[in-house]
Design an enzyme around this catalytic site. Structure first.
Site, PDB file in Angstrom:
ATOM      1  N   ARG A 191      -5.489  -6.433  11.342  1.00  0.00           N
ATOM      2  CA  ARG A 191      -6.740  -7.001  10.862  1.00  0.00           C
ATOM      3  C   ARG A 191      -7.832  -5.938  10.816  1.00  0.00           C
ATOM      4  O   ARG A 191      -7.943  -5.113  11.738  1.00  0.00           O
ATOM      5  CB  ARG A 191      -7.178  -8.184  11.745  1.00  0.00           C
ATOM      6  CG  ARG A 191      -6.203  -9.327  11.687  1.00  0.00           C
ATOM      7  CD  ARG A 191      -6.708 -10.617  12.270  1.00  0.00           C
ATOM      8  NE  ARG A 191      -5.576 -11.546  12.403  1.00  0.00           N
ATOM      9  CZ  ARG A 191      -5.106 -12.312  11.425  1.00  0.00           C
ATOM     10  NH1 ARG A 191      -5.680 -12.298  10.240  1.00  0.00           N
ATOM     11  NH2 ARG A 191      -4.063 -13.098  11.622  1.00  0.00           N
ATOM     12  N   ASP A 192      -8.609  -5.993   9.740  1.00  0.00           N
ATOM     13  CA  ASP A 192      -9.716  -5.052   9.581  1.00  0.00           C
ATOM     14  C   ASP A 192     -10.739  -5.305  10.686  1.00  0.00           C
ATOM     15  O   ASP A 192     -11.071  -6.441  11.007  1.00  0.00           O
ATOM     16  CB  ASP A 192     -10.366  -5.226   8.198  1.00  0.00           C
ATOM     17  CG  ASP A 192     -11.259  -4.056   7.823  1.00  0.00           C
ATOM     18  OD1 ASP A 192     -10.895  -3.317   6.880  1.00  0.00           O
ATOM     19  OD2 ASP A 192     -12.311  -3.869   8.470  1.00  0.00           O
ATOM     20  N   ILE A 193     -11.242  -4.227  11.269  1.00  0.00           N
ATOM     21  CA  ILE A 193     -12.174  -4.329  12.399  1.00  0.00           C
ATOM     22  C   ILE A 193     -13.534  -4.874  11.950  1.00  0.00           C
ATOM     23  O   ILE A 193     -14.296  -5.403  12.756  1.00  0.00           O
ATOM     24  CB  ILE A 193     -12.318  -2.939  13.083  1.00  0.00           C
ATOM     25  CG1 ILE A 193     -12.776  -3.089  14.518  1.00  0.00           C
ATOM     26  CG2 ILE A 193     -13.234  -2.018  12.296  1.00  0.00           C
ATOM     27  CD1 ILE A 193     -12.637  -1.811  15.335  1.00  0.00           C
ATOM     28  N   ASN A 198      -8.963   1.629  -2.277  1.00  0.00           N
ATOM     29  CA  ASN A 198     -10.014   2.577  -2.630  1.00  0.00           C
ATOM     30  C   ASN A 198      -9.435   3.992  -2.623  1.00  0.00           C
ATOM     31  O   ASN A 198      -8.586   4.310  -1.781  1.00  0.00           O
ATOM     32  CB  ASN A 198     -11.163   2.492  -1.620  1.00  0.00           C
ATOM     33  CG  ASN A 198     -11.860   1.145  -1.652  1.00  0.00           C
ATOM     34  OD1 ASN A 198     -12.102   0.587  -2.726  1.00  0.00           O
ATOM     35  ND2 ASN A 198     -12.177   0.601  -0.489  1.00  0.00           N
ATOM     36  N   GLU A 240     -12.938   5.314   2.999  1.00  0.00           N
ATOM     37  CA  GLU A 240     -13.478   5.782   4.287  1.00  0.00           C
ATOM     38  C   GLU A 240     -12.398   6.386   5.175  1.00  0.00           C
ATOM     39  O   GLU A 240     -12.653   7.328   5.921  1.00  0.00           O
ATOM     40  CB  GLU A 240     -14.141   4.616   5.039  1.00  0.00           C
ATOM     41  CG  GLU A 240     -15.409   4.100   4.375  1.00  0.00           C
ATOM     42  CD  GLU A 240     -15.919   2.831   5.044  1.00  0.00           C
ATOM     43  OE1 GLU A 240     -15.367   2.411   6.070  1.00  0.00           O
ATOM     44  OE2 GLU A 240     -16.880   2.255   4.501  1.00  0.00           O
ATOM     45  N   VAL A 241     -11.208   5.791   5.121  1.00  0.00           N
ATOM     46  CA  VAL A 241     -10.113   6.269   5.973  1.00  0.00           C
ATOM     47  C   VAL A 241      -9.036   6.869   5.075  1.00  0.00           C
ATOM     48  O   VAL A 241      -8.508   6.185   4.182  1.00  0.00           O
ATOM     49  CB  VAL A 241      -9.541   5.126   6.832  1.00  0.00           C
ATOM     50  CG1 VAL A 241      -8.375   5.631   7.669  1.00  0.00           C
ATOM     51  CG2 VAL A 241     -10.628   4.528   7.729  1.00  0.00           C
ATOM     52  N   HIS A 274      -4.118   2.571   2.366  1.00  0.00           N
ATOM     53  CA  HIS A 274      -4.072   1.199   2.876  1.00  0.00           C
ATOM     54  C   HIS A 274      -4.419   0.228   1.766  1.00  0.00           C
ATOM     55  O   HIS A 274      -5.287   0.494   0.940  1.00  0.00           O
ATOM     56  CB  HIS A 274      -5.004   1.015   4.081  1.00  0.00           C
ATOM     57  CG  HIS A 274      -6.393   1.540   3.872  1.00  0.00           C
ATOM     58  ND1 HIS A 274      -6.695   2.883   3.938  1.00  0.00           N
ATOM     59  CD2 HIS A 274      -7.550   0.910   3.573  1.00  0.00           C
ATOM     60  CE1 HIS A 274      -7.986   3.056   3.702  1.00  0.00           C
ATOM     61  NE2 HIS A 274      -8.533   1.868   3.465  1.00  0.00           N
TER      62      HIS A 274
HETATM   63  P1  AMP Z   1     -11.596   2.069   2.943  1.00  0.00           P
HETATM   64  O1  AMP Z   1     -13.046   2.112   2.570  1.00  0.00           O
HETATM   65  O2  AMP Z   1     -10.755   1.478   1.857  1.00  0.00           O
HETATM   66  O3  AMP Z   1     -11.089   3.411   3.423  1.00  0.00           O
HETATM   67  O4  AMP Z   1     -11.503   1.029   4.125  1.00  0.00           O
HETATM   68  C1  AMP Z   1     -11.386   1.378   5.465  1.00  0.00           C
HETATM   69  C2  AMP Z   1     -11.376   0.093   6.247  1.00  0.00           C
HETATM   70  O5  AMP Z   1     -10.895   0.364   7.542  1.00  0.00           O
HETATM   71  C3  AMP Z   1     -12.749  -0.569   6.394  1.00  0.00           C
HETATM   72  O6  AMP Z   1     -12.715  -1.890   5.867  1.00  0.00           O
HETATM   73  C4  AMP Z   1     -12.975  -0.568   7.907  1.00  0.00           C
HETATM   74  O7  AMP Z   1     -13.655  -1.722   8.364  1.00  0.00           O
HETATM   75  C5  AMP Z   1     -11.555  -0.479   8.444  1.00  0.00           C
HETATM   76  N1  AMP Z   1     -11.403   0.117   9.766  1.00  0.00           N
HETATM   77  C6  AMP Z   1     -11.971   1.257  10.224  1.00  0.00           C
HETATM   78  N2  AMP Z   1     -11.576   1.504  11.490  1.00  0.00           N
HETATM   79  C7  AMP Z   1     -10.737   0.495  11.829  1.00  0.00           C
HETATM   80  C8  AMP Z   1      -9.997   0.175  13.010  1.00  0.00           C
HETATM   81  N3  AMP Z   1     -10.038   0.959  14.104  1.00  0.00           N
HETATM   82  N4  AMP Z   1      -9.233  -0.937  13.009  1.00  0.00           N
HETATM   83  C9  AMP Z   1      -9.191  -1.736  11.930  1.00  0.00           C
HETATM   84  N5  AMP Z   1      -9.854  -1.492  10.783  1.00  0.00           N
HETATM   85  C10 AMP Z   1     -10.627  -0.393  10.732  1.00  0.00           C
END
Ligand code: AMP
Length: 114
Positions: free
Chosen positions: A28-30, A86, A94-95, A99
């Site tokens: 689940r997204d945080i 994304n 962001e990550v 995903h």
């Molecule tokens: P993106 O912008 O597509 O890279 O999305 C990254 C997603 O990762 C965002 O929706 C964040 O809320 C989520 N996220 C970041 N850190 C964590 C974490 N530790 N556990 C779960 N989701 C996370």
């Protein structure tokens, strides 16, 4: 240092994991943007869509089948949901570990471009 999702997959960082197998982990997204917001993540590091290789074809298909299964399990399949990936800076990534976002549980509205 491993990226944050690799740390979750390796068990170094806690997460609400809803599914895992030898190819993908889903948690689940945080910071959920919908009542159901799950990330389906390949266990191997693929930073962005640009880095997907031809040999990853089955893995990418598998991610979508898991998204389908989780949507059914979460009870959002019939009403519908949004799947989103994304890529890089302009895509708002962001990550940097590939995903697939599965979001639903409410009307997701029109595609947002801002
Ligand atoms: P993106 O912008 O597509 O890279 O999305 C990254 C997603 O990762 C965002 O929706 C964040 O809320 C989520 N996220 C970041 N850190 C964590 C974490 N530790 N556990 C779960 N989701 C996370």
């Amino acid at each position: 240092m491993a990226n944050i999702f690799a740390q979750i997959i390796n068990g170094e960082l806690p997460a609400d994991i809803v599914y895992r197998d030898d190819q993908v982990t889903a948690f689940r997204d945080i910071s959920p943007k919908a009542p159901v917001h799950i990330l389906i993540v390949p266990n191997k590091v693929i930073p962005t869509v640009n880095d997907i290789e031809d040999t990853d074809e089955r893995l990418i298909g598998h991610m979508f089948l898991i998204a389908r299964n989780l949507a059914r399990k979460e009870g959002i399949a019939v009403d519908g949901y949004r799947l989103l990936i994304n890529c890089n800076r302009h895509g708002g990534q962001e990550v940097y570990h590939l995903h697939l976002h599965l979001m639903g549980g409410r009307p997701m509205g029109p595609m947002v471009v801002n």
